[in-house]
Motif scaffolding. Structure first.
Motif, short mmCIF file in Angstrom:
data_model
loop_
_atom_site.label_atom_id
_atom_site.label_comp_id
_atom_site.label_asym_id
_atom_site.label_seq_id
_atom_site.Cartn_x
_atom_site.Cartn_y
_atom_site.Cartn_z
N TRP A 1 0.82 -1.22 0.00
CA TRP A 1 0.00 0.00 0.00
C TRP A 1 0.85 1.26 0.00
O TRP A 1 0.49 2.24 -0.63
CB TRP A 1 -1.00 0.00 1.16
N TRP A 2 2.00 1.28 0.69
CA TRP A 2 2.84 2.48 0.66
C TRP A 2 3.29 2.76 -0.77
O TRP A 2 3.34 3.90 -1.21
CB TRP A 2 4.06 2.33 1.57
N SER A 3 3.65 1.71 -1.48
CA SER A 3 4.11 1.88 -2.86
C SER A 3 3.01 2.47 -3.74
O SER A 3 3.27 3.34 -4.58
CB SER A 3 4.57 0.54 -3.43
N ILE A 4 1.79 2.01 -3.54
CA ILE A 4 0.67 2.54 -4.32
C ILE A 4 0.46 4.02 -4.00
O ILE A 4 0.21 4.83 -4.90
CB ILE A 4 -0.60 1.71 -4.08
N LEU A 5 0.60 4.39 -2.74
CA LEU A 5 0.44 5.80 -2.37
C LEU A 5 1.59 6.65 -2.90
O LEU A 5 1.39 7.81 -3.28
CB LEU A 5 0.30 5.94 -0.85
N ILE A 6 2.79 6.10 -2.93
CA ILE A 6 3.93 6.80 -3.55
C ILE A 6 3.63 7.04 -5.02
O ILE A 6 3.83 8.15 -5.54
CB ILE A 6 5.23 6.00 -3.36
N LEU A 7 3.14 6.02 -5.71
CA LEU A 7 2.78 6.18 -7.12
C LEU A 7 1.68 7.21 -7.29
O LEU A 7 1.72 8.04 -8.21
CB LEU A 7 2.39 4.83 -7.72
N ARG A 8 0.69 7.19 -6.41
CA ARG A 8 -0.39 8.20 -6.47
C ARG A 8 0.21 9.60 -6.43
O ARG A 8 -0.12 10.47 -7.24
CB ARG A 8 -1.35 8.01 -5.28
N ASP A 9 1.14 9.83 -5.49
CA ASP A 9 1.74 11.15 -5.36
C ASP A 9 2.63 11.49 -6.56
O ASP A 9 2.70 12.65 -6.97
CB ASP A 9 2.52 11.24 -4.06
N ALA A 10 3.29 10.49 -7.12
CA ALA A 10 4.12 10.74 -8.30
C ALA A 10 3.26 11.21 -9.47
O ALA A 10 3.67 12.09 -10.24
CB ALA A 10 4.90 9.48 -8.68
N PHE A 11 2.06 10.65 -9.60
CA PHE A 11 1.16 11.09 -10.67
C PHE A 11 0.66 12.51 -10.45
O PHE A 11 0.18 13.15 -11.38
CB PHE A 11 -0.03 10.13 -10.82
N GLN A 12 0.80 13.01 -9.23
CA GLN A 12 0.42 14.39 -8.95
C GLN A 12 1.63 15.33 -8.99
O GLN A 12 1.53 16.48 -8.60
CB GLN A 12 -0.28 14.47 -7.59
N GLY A 13 2.77 14.80 -9.43
CA GLY A 13 3.93 15.64 -9.66
C GLY A 13 5.05 15.53 -8.65
O GLY A 13 6.10 16.16 -8.83
N LEU A 14 4.88 14.78 -7.57
CA LEU A 14 5.97 14.65 -6.61
C LEU A 14 7.05 13.73 -7.19
O LEU A 14 6.75 12.76 -7.87
CB LEU A 14 5.47 14.09 -5.29
N SER A 15 8.31 14.05 -6.87
CA SER A 15 9.40 13.21 -7.38
C SER A 15 10.57 13.12 -6.40
O SER A 15 11.47 12.31 -6.61
CB SER A 15 9.92 13.74 -8.72
N ARG A 16 10.55 13.89 -5.34
CA ARG A 16 11.69 13.92 -4.42
C ARG A 16 11.34 13.27 -3.08
O ARG A 16 10.21 13.36 -2.61
CB ARG A 16 12.16 15.35 -4.22
N PHE A 17 12.36 12.65 -2.51
CA PHE A 17 12.20 11.91 -1.26
C PHE A 17 11.48 12.75 -0.20
O PHE A 17 10.50 12.30 0.40
CB PHE A 17 13.58 11.47 -0.74
N ASP A 18 11.98 13.96 0.03
CA ASP A 18 11.40 14.80 1.09
C ASP A 18 9.94 15.12 0.81
O ASP A 18 9.13 15.20 1.75
CB ASP A 18 12.20 16.10 1.23
N ASP A 19 9.59 15.31 -0.45
CA ASP A 19 8.20 15.60 -0.80
C ASP A 19 7.30 14.40 -0.54
O ASP A 19 6.19 14.54 -0.02
CB ASP A 19 8.09 16.05 -2.26
N PHE A 20 7.78 13.20 -0.91
CA PHE A 20 7.01 11.99 -0.63
C PHE A 20 6.83 11.82 0.88
O PHE A 20 5.74 11.52 1.36
CB PHE A 20 7.69 10.74 -1.21
N GLN A 21 7.90 12.03 1.62
CA GLN A 21 7.83 11.84 3.07
C GLN A 21 6.86 12.83 3.70
O GLN A 21 6.05 12.47 4.54
CB GLN A 21 9.21 11.96 3.69
N LYS A 22 6.92 14.06 3.28
CA LYS A 22 6.02 15.09 3.82
C LYS A 22 4.57 14.77 3.48
O LYS A 22 3.68 14.88 4.33
CB LYS A 22 6.41 16.47 3.28
N SER A 23 4.32 14.37 2.25
CA SER A 23 2.96 14.06 1.82
C SER A 23 2.38 12.86 2.55
O SER A 23 1.22 12.87 2.95
CB SER A 23 2.95 13.79 0.32
N LEU A 24 3.20 11.81 2.71
CA LEU A 24 2.69 10.54 3.24
C LEU A 24 2.86 10.39 4.74
O LEU A 24 2.17 9.58 5.37
CB LEU A 24 3.39 9.38 2.53
#
Length: 167
Positions: free
Chosen positions: A23-46
């Motif tokens: 599930w974390w991977s799916i949420l990472i992919l969700r955020d990538a489709f919204q334009g996130l690409s950097r570690f810190d951005d993924f961590q902040k979002s999730l």
């Protein structure tokens, strides 16, 4: 706990689950489709722990869903860019999102799907060749090129069960 690998299964659904991970991977992919690409951005979002995020990003990169690209030399900093394989996950994510939207109480929906103009979207899965909606009633498993006798027998048993025939 070590996760079971489906990498040797001949079932596309099992292999897809092995590629995506969890599930974390799916949420990472969700955020990538919204334009996130950097570690810190993924961590902040999730709000995910850094060690978990590191493992998930490595897995998604190893599976070919992300390409890891250097964007800063000192210190070395990387971004995670969706590959063609990663972008191909989009309809899966949208189907999952739509299913969730139908089965979560409306008062709990913080996100909706919309088009570029801001209009709400409603999704459905259709056959690319015919345009026909894909449903449980009009869709069944077929034996693929790698199917052995066991797979053929399994499909026959499932079909017989569905039709109410003793196999």
């Amino acid at each position: 706990m070590q996760r079971t690998s489906f990498s040797q299964f001949k079932c596309p659904a099992a292999r897809a689950l092995d590629s995506v991970g969890d599930w974390w991977s799916i949420l990472i992919l969700r955020d990538a489709f919204q334009g996130l690409s950097r570690f810190d951005d993924f961590q902040k979002s999730l709000g995910v722990a850094p060690n978990i995020l590191t493992r998930r990003l490595k897995h998604l990169t190893d599976q070919g869903l992300f390409e890891r690209r250097l964007y800063h030399q000192r210190p070395a900093r990387y971004e995670y860019v969706l590959t063609d394989k990663g972008r191909d996950f989009f309809p899966v994510l949208m189907t999952l999102f739509s299913w969730g939207s139908r089965h979560i109480p409306e008062e709990d929906l913080a996100f909706l799907l919309g088009d570029a103009a801001g209009k709400a979207r409603e999704t459905m899965l259709v056959d690319a060749r015919t345009g026909e909606e894909v449903t449980p009633e009009n869709t069944r498993l077929l034996a693929g090129p790698a199917a052995d006798d066991e797979v053929h027998a399994r499909i026959a048993r499932m079909r017989a069960w569905y039709l109410g025939i003793d196999a």
